[in-house]
Motif scaffolding. Structure first.
Motif, PDB file in Angstrom:
ATOM      1  N   PRO A 129      46.362  80.558  12.761  1.00  0.00           N
ATOM      2  CA  PRO A 129      47.525  80.255  12.072  1.00  0.00           C
ATOM      3  C   PRO A 129      48.834  80.098  13.747  1.00  0.00           C
ATOM      4  O   PRO A 129      48.527  80.971  14.066  1.00  0.00           O
ATOM      5  N   ARG A 130      49.789  79.835  13.251  1.00  0.00           N
ATOM      6  CA  ARG A 130      51.307  79.827  14.228  1.00  0.00           C
ATOM      7  C   ARG A 130      51.915  80.689  13.786  1.00  0.00           C
ATOM      8  O   ARG A 130      52.564  81.717  14.971  1.00  0.00           O
ATOM      9  N   ALA A 131      52.249  81.496  12.533  1.00  0.00           N
ATOM     10  CA  ALA A 131      52.580  82.759  11.983  1.00  0.00           C
ATOM     11  C   ALA A 131      52.070  82.726  10.705  1.00  0.00           C
ATOM     12  O   ALA A 131      50.938  82.207   9.820  1.00  0.00           O
ATOM     13  N   ILE A 132      52.473  83.933  10.285  1.00  0.00           N
ATOM     14  CA  ILE A 132      51.799  84.516   8.246  1.00  0.00           C
ATOM     15  C   ILE A 132      52.883  85.423   7.757  1.00  0.00           C
ATOM     16  O   ILE A 132      53.984  85.523   8.749  1.00  0.00           O
ATOM     17  N   GLY A 133      53.430  84.927   6.881  1.00  0.00           N
ATOM     18  CA  GLY A 133      53.927  85.505   5.950  1.00  0.00           C
ATOM     19  C   GLY A 133      53.200  86.391   5.051  1.00  0.00           C
ATOM     20  O   GLY A 133      52.149  85.631   4.279  1.00  0.00           O
ATOM     21  N   ASP A 136      50.478  75.554   9.847  1.00  0.00           N
ATOM     22  CA  ASP A 136      51.805  76.338  10.931  1.00  0.00           C
ATOM     23  C   ASP A 136      52.338  77.745  10.281  1.00  0.00           C
ATOM     24  O   ASP A 136      52.545  78.592  10.817  1.00  0.00           O
ATOM     25  N   LEU A 137      52.018  77.404   8.724  1.00  0.00           N
ATOM     26  CA  LEU A 137      52.547  79.025   8.391  1.00  0.00           C
ATOM     27  C   LEU A 137      51.240  79.408   7.324  1.00  0.00           C
ATOM     28  O   LEU A 137      50.916  78.855   6.451  1.00  0.00           O
ATOM     29  N   LEU A 138      50.967  80.724   7.751  1.00  0.00           N
ATOM     30  CA  LEU A 138      49.913  81.472   6.901  1.00  0.00           C
ATOM     31  C   LEU A 138      50.380  82.392   6.004  1.00  0.00           C
ATOM     32  O   LEU A 138      50.998  83.521   6.305  1.00  0.00           O
ATOM     33  N   LEU A 139      50.209  81.974   4.327  1.00  0.00           N
ATOM     34  CA  LEU A 139      50.644  82.395   3.164  1.00  0.00           C
ATOM     35  C   LEU A 139      50.221  83.936   2.896  1.00  0.00           C
ATOM     36  O   LEU A 139      48.423  83.466   2.125  1.00  0.00           O
ATOM     37  N   LEU A 140      50.020  85.304   3.192  1.00  0.00           N
ATOM     38  CA  LEU A 140      49.104  85.540   2.265  1.00  0.00           C
ATOM     39  C   LEU A 140      49.631  87.103   1.527  1.00  0.00           C
ATOM     40  O   LEU A 140      50.956  87.057   1.846  1.00  0.00           O
ATOM     41  N   HIS A 141      49.148  87.057   0.388  1.00  0.00           N
ATOM     42  CA  HIS A 141      49.980  88.417  -0.342  1.00  0.00           C
ATOM     43  C   HIS A 141      48.187  88.969  -0.576  1.00  0.00           C
ATOM     44  O   HIS A 141      47.089  89.041  -1.284  1.00  0.00           O
ATOM     45  N   ALA A 142      48.572  90.802  -0.075  1.00  0.00           N
ATOM     46  CA  ALA A 142      48.095  91.174  -0.631  1.00  0.00           C
ATOM     47  C   ALA A 142      47.617  91.804  -1.753  1.00  0.00           C
ATOM     48  O   ALA A 142      48.852  92.201  -2.977  1.00  0.00           O
ATOM     49  N   PRO A 143      46.674  93.144  -2.171  1.00  0.00           N
ATOM     50  CA  PRO A 143      46.777  93.456  -3.067  1.00  0.00           C
ATOM     51  C   PRO A 143      47.220  94.899  -3.484  1.00  0.00           C
ATOM     52  O   PRO A 143      47.870  95.395  -1.973  1.00  0.00           O
ATOM     53  N   SER A 144      47.387  95.287  -4.545  1.00  0.00           N
ATOM     54  CA  SER A 144      47.966  96.385  -4.376  1.00  0.00           C
ATOM     55  C   SER A 144      47.999  97.609  -3.497  1.00  0.00           C
ATOM     56  O   SER A 144      48.534  97.807  -2.624  1.00  0.00           O
ATOM     57  N   VAL A 145      47.105  97.878  -3.483  1.00  0.00           N
ATOM     58  CA  VAL A 145      46.383  99.135  -2.689  1.00  0.00           C
ATOM     59  C   VAL A 145      45.464  98.391  -1.576  1.00  0.00           C
ATOM     60  O   VAL A 145      44.823  97.839  -2.282  1.00  0.00           O
ATOM     61  N   TYR A 146      45.510  98.561  -0.460  1.00  0.00           N
ATOM     62  CA  TYR A 146      44.203  97.217   0.342  1.00  0.00           C
ATOM     63  C   TYR A 146      43.138  98.109   0.146  1.00  0.00           C
ATOM     64  O   TYR A 146      42.539  96.932   0.057  1.00  0.00           O
ATOM     65  N   ASP A 147      42.773  98.810   0.321  1.00  0.00           N
ATOM     66  CA  ASP A 147      41.523  99.106   0.076  1.00  0.00           C
ATOM     67  C   ASP A 147      40.849  99.576  -0.902  1.00  0.00           C
ATOM     68  O   ASP A 147      40.125 100.550  -0.799  1.00  0.00           O
ATOM     69  N   PHE A 148      41.313  98.721  -1.857  1.00  0.00           N
ATOM     70  CA  PHE A 148      41.008  99.686  -4.074  1.00  0.00           C
ATOM     71  C   PHE A 148      39.880  98.952  -3.673  1.00  0.00           C
ATOM     72  O   PHE A 148      39.557 100.175  -5.151  1.00  0.00           O
TER      73      PHE A 148
END
Ligand code: B12
Length: 583
Positions: A87-91, A8-20
């Motif tokens: 997923p139904r939603a992404i956080g 129902d919810l996919l929680l994503l944690h990104a790196p500080s700089v995406y393409d590090f």
């Protein structure tokens, strides 16, 4: 597509700089006194309270720490991973401002792959910059505030229903493209409505057959330190803090701190202890809520009777009899305190009239060491108001004094405030008043700063007393001397001390060459994707933060029990495995 791929919810944690992994950036020692690397791969504790709350309401949540996966798997592709899910939603958290680049980029990639899946952002920085954030095409919703579990549940139940959306508290959204800001009315005065269930993490590993994505930080498997939050909001007024009393009153509308009940804290400690032998840290000073509360907490912990090391943090000096009470209540304990500076004037400028002087501090530290306290960590900071280069070096001399009057259980740490002064802090809101100059104000400006070639240029501030160059000089000079003192007083082994010294030398050398070559050096030194060589363990060895390891960090019997429960429920969301005071 398999059911497990449709949470129902996919929680994503990104790196500080995406393409590090593609970039050549000299990040600097901005993460040496926390478990994360300069990628800031740790996801917010709130991911776990959100998962727990939604789970209790029958929703499935999957956490994917993209930052950790990108660090550890050179071939890990975010687009490929996201394509495999529906997923139904992404956080996505934009809790810490150093994720300004990564969080927005991940949102952009998500939208490219799943244009119809709503993207929800949240966290303290998202709260501060919500109006700017909602202007990005890749962001559909921003949930503001320090507590979002209930509005998030309502949001997940309301997609597509305009009327329902307009009633969700704390929500910033778009109505036919035009930004809407709903009132911030969800501000729970008590925190026991939600728990932080460690069993859910094991459950997620089993359900999604994916151990790597839920790792809180790189190396957690080896050093699984855990935390129990005890408070939201703060009674203190540190001028650089993005969660000070004044900041909270404006940002999250929390005018006084709310505390978790001692019973709920102890239940959380028991749940963690069932699963792991690792140390458990309490986030927040229990004495902030008054002596009665703090004593009740100790009584509940005494009753809980767990063998794990319990780490207490203090914002102010704990009375000596409180230390005795800790000692009598729990089996194993440690503590940390952050005077920030030894210098009275600097401390006054940072936190108002200091509640204690150095003599009182030393008396408290000595008492802790007379007791069974296993470890005392004392933290200092660089970049404070009124703090000069000389004052920083004098702080290191003070560290020597502390070493000389204590034993090896006491150690000192010093770190630059970085990369950013917190948004919403009193300094951020009124830099000139506090003697600061800011190099970025908006979210977009911070996103751009993160792409600068070195941490000297990434810092979003300098002060009337130290320029960015001087802040960096002060950091390496202080780090070098503190490391020598740690060697002299046996706080680190000679091997570790020598390693830190050589890393500091290498970082200084890179910095010198960078200055001479105006950034060209970055390409030549093949810094591409390197987040560690010149940026990690250059003010202290990260391993100094961790506790001696157990042979087996996890309690296998409990992991198996959770596994069996998972299969009995056929992989459906499960209700709490541990007694908890949540309703
Ligand atoms: C404990 C703590 C830490 C722990 C980490 C704990 C963790 N994993 O969350 C440690 C010590 C490691 C840490 C490190 C850092 N921290 Co810190 N930390 C805190 C502290 C003291 C408490 C946080 C807490 O307990 N929250 C309680 C949990 C349950 O709630 P939560 O995580 O905030 O989540 C809720 C909401 O924020 C929101 N939310 C969060 N994410 C999302 C995502 C979505 C999609 C949604 C909808 C909602 C949502 O909903 C959640 C549930 O209600 C706060 C100050 C404070 N009093 O808040 C600073 C604070 C958050 N940290 C701060 C900073 C700057 C940092 C560092 C960048 C410092 C540094 N340079 O090393 C690093 C970054 C670490 C990383 N990501 O790798 C600043 C952030 C300012 C800002 N806006 O950028 C704060 C405000 C104050 C401070 N200076 O310490 N930190």
């Amino acid at each position: 597509m398999r059911r497990e791929n449709n949470p129902d919810l996919l929680l994503l944690h990104a790196p500080s700089v995406y393409d590090f992994r593609e970039k050549s950036i000299f990040y600097g020692p901005v993460s040496d006194v926390i478990p994360s690397s300069p990628v800031f791969e740790m996801y917010p504790l709130g991911f776990l309270t959100i998962a727990s709350y939604l789970n209790e309401h029958g929703m499935s949540v999957r956490i994917a720490n993209l930052a950790v996966r990108m660090m550890n798997e050179p071939r890990f592709s975010v687009p490929r991973f996201l394509t495999s899910l529906r997923p139904r939603a992404i956080g996505i958290d934009l809790h810490w401002l150093p994720h300004a680049h990564g969080a927005l980029e991940v949102a952009r990639v998500v939208k490219e792959i799943h244009p119809d899946v709503p993207v929800i952002m949240g966290g303290l920085s998202a709260t501060y910059f919500h109006e700017e954030l909602i202007g990005y095409p890749q962001v559909d919703f921003v949930l503001r505030g320090d507590s979002t579990e209930l509005p998030l549940l309502q949001l997940l139940q309301s997609f597509g229903d305009r009327r329902a959306l307009s009633k969700i508290p704390n929500l910033t959204w778009k109505d036919g493209g035009s930004p809407q800001v709903n009132p911030m009315t969800f501000l729970p005065p008590a925190l026991d409505y939600v728990d932080l269930r460690p069993d859910l993490v094991v459950d997620m590993v089993m359900r999604y057959r994916d151990r790597k994505s839920v790792m809180p930080f790189d190396g957690w498997w080896r050093n699984p330190i855990t935390a129990v939050f005890t408070v939201k909001g703060c009674a203190y007024e540190c001028v650089t803090c993005g969660s000070s009393s004044t900041t909270c009153a404006h940002l999250t509308k929390r005018t006084r701190p709310a505390f978790r009940s001692p019973t709920s804290i102890a239940a959380n400690v028991v749940a963690l202890s069932r699963l792991t032998r690792a140390p458990i840290f309490f986030v927040g000073d229990p004495l902030q809520a008054g002596a009665d509360y703090a004593n009740d907490m100790l009584a509940a912990l005494h009753e809980a009777n767990v063998p794990n090391e319990l780490g207490f943090e203090f914002f102010d000096l704990p009375p000596l009899d409180f230390l005795h009470r800790i000692d009598a209540s729990v089996a194993n304990w440690s503590m940390e305190i952050s005077p920030e500076s030894h210098d009275h004037e600097v401390r006054r400028a940072q936190e108002g009239e200091p509640e204690y002087d150095n003599a009182q501090l030393e008396c408290m530290l000595s008492e802790a060491l007379r007791l069974r306290c296993h470890r005392v960590d004392v933290f200092f900071m660089i970049g404070l108001p009124r703090q000069t280069y000389q004052s920083v070096q004098d702080t290191i001399s003070y560290c020597e004094h502390l070493f000389s009057i204590s034993d090896r259980r006491l150690s000192c740490f010093i770190t630059p405030m970085g990369p950013f002064v917190d948004p919403g802090s009193r300094v951020f809101e009124n830099p000139e008043l506090f003697g600061y100059r800011l190099f970025a104000h908006s979210l977009e400006e911070h996103r751009q700063l993160l792409l600068q070639p070195s941490w000297e240029a990434i810092l979003n501030y300098e002060t009337r007393w130290m320029s960015r160059t001087e802040l960096v000089d002060a950091t390496y000079d202080a780090a070098e001397r503190l490391n020598e003192l740690k060697l002299k007083y046996g706080r680190v082994s000679s091997r570790r001390g020598r390693q830190v010294a050589s890393r500091i030398r290498a970082a200084r050398e890179l910095r010198r060459r960078l200055a001479e070559s105006h950034g060209e050096e970055l390409r030549e030194t093949d810094l591409k994707g390197d987040i560690s060589r010149f940026s990690e363990s250059t003010v202290c060895d990260k391993r100094e933060l961790f506790w001696p390891r157990h042979l087996f960090n996890f309690r296998l019997a409990e992991v198996v029990r959770i596994g069996l429960r998972h299969f009995r429920h056929g992989g459906q969301p499960v209700s709490p495995a541990v007694p908890s005071s949540t309703s």
